[in-house]
Design a protein around this motif. Structure first.
Motif, mmCIF file in Angstrom:
data_model
loop_
_atom_site.group_PDB
_atom_site.id
_atom_site.type_symbol
_atom_site.label_atom_id
_atom_site.label_comp_id
_atom_site.label_asym_id
_atom_site.label_seq_id
_atom_site.Cartn_x
_atom_site.Cartn_y
_atom_site.Cartn_z
ATOM 1 N N GLU A 589 -12.071 0.552 -5.432
ATOM 2 C CA GLU A 589 -11.038 0.404 -6.457
ATOM 3 C C GLU A 589 -9.683 0.838 -5.909
ATOM 4 N N ASN A 590 -9.707 1.891 -5.102
ATOM 5 C CA ASN A 590 -8.448 2.354 -4.516
ATOM 6 C C ASN A 590 -7.868 1.307 -3.578
ATOM 7 N N ALA A 591 -8.753 0.642 -2.789
ATOM 8 C CA ALA A 591 -8.284 -0.404 -1.872
ATOM 9 C C ALA A 591 -7.721 -1.593 -2.639
ATOM 10 N N VAL A 592 -8.389 -1.980 -3.741
ATOM 11 C CA VAL A 592 -7.898 -3.090 -4.564
ATOM 12 C C VAL A 592 -6.560 -2.737 -5.188
ATOM 13 N N LYS A 593 -6.456 -1.466 -5.640
ATOM 14 C CA LYS A 593 -5.258 -1.034 -6.355
ATOM 15 C C LYS A 593 -4.042 -1.035 -5.439
ATOM 16 N N PHE A 594 -4.198 -0.615 -4.182
ATOM 17 C CA PHE A 594 -3.046 -0.448 -3.305
ATOM 18 C C PHE A 594 -2.895 -1.593 -2.297
ATOM 19 N N GLY A 595 -3.926 -2.457 -2.158
ATOM 20 C CA GLY A 595 -3.802 -3.563 -1.214
ATOM 21 C C GLY A 595 -3.044 -4.743 -1.815
ATOM 22 N N PRO A 596 -2.352 -5.517 -1.023
ATOM 23 C CA PRO A 596 -1.649 -6.707 -1.527
ATOM 24 C C PRO A 596 -2.632 -7.731 -2.087
ATOM 25 N N ALA A 597 -2.214 -8.409 -3.102
ATOM 26 C CA ALA A 597 -3.094 -9.389 -3.751
ATOM 27 C C ALA A 597 -3.443 -10.497 -2.767
ATOM 28 N N GLY A 598 -4.698 -10.846 -2.750
ATOM 29 C CA GLY A 598 -5.163 -11.939 -1.907
ATOM 30 C C GLY A 598 -5.561 -11.521 -0.512
ATOM 31 N N THR A 599 -5.278 -10.289 -0.099
ATOM 32 C CA THR A 599 -5.690 -9.849 1.238
ATOM 33 C C THR A 599 -7.136 -9.386 1.184
ATOM 34 N N PRO A 600 -7.855 -9.579 2.291
ATOM 35 C CA PRO A 600 -9.272 -9.206 2.258
ATOM 36 C C PRO A 600 -9.473 -7.681 2.308
ATOM 37 N N ILE A 601 -10.539 -7.237 1.692
ATOM 38 C CA ILE A 601 -10.983 -5.834 1.743
ATOM 39 C C ILE A 601 -12.297 -5.824 2.500
ATOM 40 N N GLU A 602 -12.382 -4.971 3.502
ATOM 41 C CA GLU A 602 -13.568 -4.934 4.344
ATOM 42 C C GLU A 602 -14.386 -3.668 4.079
ATOM 43 N N VAL A 603 -15.708 -3.828 4.163
ATOM 44 C CA VAL A 603 -16.645 -2.696 4.097
ATOM 45 C C VAL A 603 -17.475 -2.729 5.369
ATOM 46 N N ILE A 621 -21.699 6.040 8.462
ATOM 47 C CA ILE A 621 -20.279 5.948 8.128
ATOM 48 C C ILE A 621 -20.049 4.641 7.355
ATOM 49 N N PHE A 622 -19.541 4.812 6.115
ATOM 50 C CA PHE A 622 -19.125 3.689 5.281
ATOM 51 C C PHE A 622 -17.601 3.661 5.322
ATOM 52 N N SER A 623 -17.026 2.573 5.839
ATOM 53 C CA SER A 623 -15.565 2.460 5.933
ATOM 54 C C SER A 623 -15.076 1.377 4.981
ATOM 55 N N VAL A 624 -14.049 1.696 4.182
ATOM 56 C CA VAL A 624 -13.388 0.738 3.286
ATOM 57 C C VAL A 624 -11.975 0.553 3.814
ATOM 58 N N LEU A 625 -11.633 -0.677 4.206
ATOM 59 C CA LEU A 625 -10.367 -0.942 4.865
ATOM 60 C C LEU A 625 -9.532 -1.911 4.034
ATOM 61 N N ASP A 626 -8.219 -1.662 3.956
ATOM 62 C CA ASP A 626 -7.301 -2.557 3.249
ATOM 63 C C ASP A 626 -6.057 -2.754 4.097
ATOM 64 N N ARG A 627 -5.165 -3.660 3.615
ATOM 65 C CA ARG A 627 -3.907 -3.923 4.298
ATOM 66 C C ARG A 627 -2.729 -3.475 3.439
ATOM 67 N N GLY A 628 -2.930 -2.368 2.716
ATOM 68 C CA GLY A 628 -1.876 -1.836 1.871
ATOM 69 C C GLY A 628 -0.802 -1.104 2.670
ATOM 70 N N PRO A 629 0.097 -0.379 1.973
ATOM 71 C CA PRO A 629 1.220 0.285 2.653
ATOM 72 C C PRO A 629 0.797 1.510 3.465
ATOM 73 N N GLY A 682 -2.400 -2.169 12.752
ATOM 74 C CA GLY A 682 -1.818 -3.363 12.149
ATOM 75 C C GLY A 682 -1.382 -3.141 10.722
ATOM 76 N N GLY A 683 -1.465 -1.907 10.224
ATOM 77 C CA GLY A 683 -1.047 -1.601 8.868
ATOM 78 C C GLY A 683 -2.211 -1.534 7.913
ATOM 79 N N GLY A 684 -2.112 -0.641 6.956
ATOM 80 C CA GLY A 684 -3.166 -0.473 5.983
ATOM 81 C C GLY A 684 -3.881 0.860 6.136
ATOM 82 N N SER A 685 -4.932 1.002 5.358
ATOM 83 C CA SER A 685 -5.645 2.282 5.318
ATOM 84 C C SER A 685 -7.127 2.061 5.547
ATOM 85 N N GLU A 686 -7.761 3.106 6.112
ATOM 86 C CA GLU A 686 -9.213 3.134 6.255
ATOM 87 C C GLU A 686 -9.713 4.456 5.688
ATOM 88 N N PHE A 687 -10.533 4.360 4.640
ATOM 89 C CA PHE A 687 -11.173 5.542 4.060
ATOM 90 C C PHE A 687 -12.639 5.529 4.473
#
Length: 707
Positions: A589-603, A621-629, A682-687
């Motif tokens: 949910e955090n990745a969806v909330k802060f990631g740009p619309a239409g960009t993929p979210i990876e698990v 290790i479970f990694s959730v990656l987005d292309r947010g700020p 390349g930008g974004g976050s990995e939790f």
């Protein structure tokens, strides 16, 4: 006549040296004075004529020490040998307890010896002294002169049965002098004991008396045998001869007066000497007590006591022993030697064990004789006597003092001094112990105060944190709760107050439902946090494959469409499945909330390493990656606090009350895991959600794939 003083428990006895003129009577007293009193504490009183002949008498007071509870004081007199002083001889002879006849062994003086012995017997009868009852001992003096008669010949002159009844001597050199005096003392004390009252005779054993005499004279005999008799001039109080008196009665009275005055003078001199010794002992004791009383340092207290004993008694070694845990005596501290002499040998340790059984002061006059061997100790051959007194403290210490050869001997006053000092030493050690205990309690109290202060500071910091959390909670909740509530109220009011079409009413109802769902979601999040804090790690755990956890997390997160899953893990996990799924859903949910619309979210799922408490453990290790700020370095820990959110304050933040990341990390830590943030290339976050891999016997489930 002997005098008993039960007030100060002292026995005064009189010994008279008799013989021809120039036979060596005064030389005997002078040699005895050098042997028995080398420091010159007592003075030899001598009244002489102008040609240096003894006119009236010589007087030497001598104390034998403490014998069976009585201080024995011998008064030694000589009589003038000249014929014209017969009255003086009678006065000095009066009250004698024993007589030593000093015979001149010079061959030409046979007649003078015989006449002098006859004169002795006559004067003894005149003074009511029975020659058969009063001991008379014989000394064959001047055995070193060129024409000296043999002891057998001299004994024949005097009418003795054999030479064994006399003692060969060279008085001016001290040869045979001490042996003669010892025999005279023994005979004197035996006779006095025979004349004493029943109570005194029962109190003193004659055999024990002889053994005590041997111990009293042992150091002087050793000095004489080693040839260490001082050669210095004898301390003599010389009184010039008065004018010649006329008339025998006047002369007798003058002599009696002189004898009494001489006895008083010698007694006062002896008393002054004793007082001087006692004063010096008390001075040293006072110095030691001041040093002990002014200090709380244990070693300093002990050292002050040991030095006081050494200086006062002239001890060459002083030690303090304590009882160890196993009951054996051990060295606590020593002066004059690195080790206690008795502890250095097996026989010495056995002697110490016997001393401990006495539980009181103990004196050993002859250490070498008592031990029987000194092979194991280098110090013992140089020591003669030892005194031990108990120190009445918790560790059952003993204070030991050793006196050197040849003349070291402990008197009753020495033992009293040691006992007094040991008592003060016990008080000083107890004071030091209490001071150390008080200092320890003080240190512990300071540590406790510091610990309580730290706890209070932490509690204060926690309280400040709670206050800040409350402020964040009120700020966040007041805004996030008001928004759906406002929407609900506005839509409901429109439904009630305005006429509208069915389409518009449906829109209002949808708005109310959406706002209610949002509000319910936020309230559920708060309840989950409270429930998580209360339940902790006590929730049941089951074995599940990692893909199942991802599947449940997708359902909870609303199955975001732009999702890609990469990697696999052929291991199962033992976890609280619903809690871990919720943690993963929060990250999604955090990745969806802060990631740009239409960009993929990876698990991504993979095996890795979890660093914990300085140890590396295998982990899933479970990694959730987005292309947010992304998250700025300053906020990378703040965002995990409750009611904290990322995002730009100016540009506006996404909706939410800031519990998702905090809840995810709390769940992970209850599983001994962790949630970490990493910036993405390349930008974004990995939790990352890291969970330790526990050994599981069941086979791994098939990997779940979601496209």
């Amino acid at each position: 006549m002997a005098q008993w003083s039960r007030v100060d428990r002292t026995l005064y006895a009189k010994l008279v040296y008799y013989g021809p003129a120039f036979g060596g009577k005064t030389s005997n007293l002078q040699s005895l004075h050098r042997i028995l009193d080398p420091q010159g504490h007592q003075k030899l009183l001598s009244i002489k004529t102008a040609d240096d002949r003894t006119l009236f008498f010589d007087l030497l007071p001598f104390e034998l020490g403490d014998i069976l509870g009585y201080q024995v004081a011998m008064k030694l007199f000589t009589v003038p040998g000249q014929v014209r002083y017969d009255t003086t001889r009678q006065v000095v002879l009066g009250g004698a307890d024993a007589v030593v006849f000093v015979a001149d062994s010079t061959a030409s003086r046979q007649e003078q010896n015989v006449w002098s012995l006859q004169n002795l017997q006559m004067n003894m009868r005149a003074k009511k002294l029975d020659p058969a009852r009063v001991p008379v001992l014989y000394q064959f003096n001047k055995q070193d002169v060129a024409d000296a008669a043999s002891p057998t010949e001299v004994a024949h002159w005097l009418g003795l049965r054999s030479a064994e009844q006399g003692y060969p001597a060279v008085a001016v050199k001290g040869v045979g002098v001490l042996e003669t005096f010892m025999a005279a003392c023994r005979a004197t004390l035996v006779r006095i004991l025979s004349l004493a009252d029943d109570r005194t005779r029962l109190a003193i054993d004659s055999d024990e008396l002889g053994r005590h005499l041997d111990r009293a004279f042992a150091p002087f005999l050793e000095r004489a045998s080693e040839g260490t008799i001082p050669a210095a001039e004898t301390h003599v109080s010389r009184v010039e001869s008065p004018s010649m008196l006329q008339g025998s009665e006047l002369l007798e009275r003058a002599v009696q007066t002189g004898v009494r005055l001489g006895e008083k003078l010698s007694a006062e001199a002896a008393r002054a000497s004793r007082l001087e010794k006692e004063t010096e002992a008390f001075r040293r004791l006072s110095d030691a007590l001041r040093s002990v009383g002014a200090s709380f340092d244990r070693d300093r207290i002990i050292d002050a006591g040991l030095v006081a004993v050494a200086e006062t008694l002239g001890a060459s070694v002083v030690s303090l022993l304590r009882t160890g845990p196993e009951g054996q005596l051990r060295l606590d501290r020593a002066w004059g030697a690195p080790e206690d002499p008795l502890l250095a040998s097996e026989s010495g340790r056995q002697l110490l064990d016997r001393i401990r059984t006495t539980k009181g002061p103990c004196v050993v006059d002859e250490l070498v004789t008592e031990l029987g061997t000194v092979e194991e100790s280098a110090a013992l051959p140089t020591l003669r006597a030892m005194a031990a007194v108990p120190v009445l403290d918790e560790e059952q210490r003993w204070l030991l003092a050793y006196l050197p050869r040849p003349d070291g001997v402990f008197g009753a006053h020495d033992v009293r001094f040691l006992s007094t000092l040991s008592g003060h030493l016990a008080v000083g050690l107890e004071k030091s112990k209490l001071h150390a205990a008080l200092a320890d309690h003080r240190d512990r109290l300071e540590e406790t105060v510091e610990a309580r202060t730290r706890e209070l500071r932490r509690a204060y910091d926690d309280l400040r944190g709670l206050e800040k959390m409350k402020e964040r909670f009120l700020t966040s909740v007041s805004h996030e709760m008001k928004t759906p509530l406002t929407a609900i109220v506005t839509a409901a009011t429109a439904l009630r107050d305005y006429k509208s079409s069915s389409r518009e009413r449906r829109e209002f109802v949808e708005t109310i439902l959406s706002a209610g769902s949002t509000l319910q979601s936020k309230i559920d999040g708060l309840f989950r946090l409270v429930s998580l804090e209360n339940a902790g790690s006590t929730s049941p755990r089951i074995v599940v494959p990692p893909t199942r956890l991802v599947s449940e997390a997708l359902e909870l997160a609303g199955r975001p469409q732009a999702l890609q899953q990469i990697g696999r893990l052929d291991r199962e996990l033992r976890v609280d499945a619903s809690a871990i799924a919720r943690a993963l859903a929060n990250l999604l949910e955090n990745a969806v909330k802060f990631g740009p619309a239409g960009t993929p979210i990876e698990v991504r799922i993979r095996a890795g390493i979890l660093q914990r408490d300085g140890r590396a453990e295998p982990a899933a290790i479970f990694s959730v990656l987005d292309r947010g700020p992304g998250v700025s370095p300053a906020d990378r820990e703040r965002i995990f606090a409750p009611f904290e959110q990322g995002g730009d304050e100016q540009a506006g933040k996404p909706p939410g009350i800031g519990l998702g990341l905090h809840e995810a990390r709390t769940i992970a830590r209850y599983h001994n895991g962790e949630v970490q943030y990493r910036p993405r290339d390349g930008g974004g976050s990995e939790f990352q959600l890291l969970l330790p891999l526990e050994p599981i016997s069941t086979p791994a489930a098939e990997e779940f794939s979601h496209a």
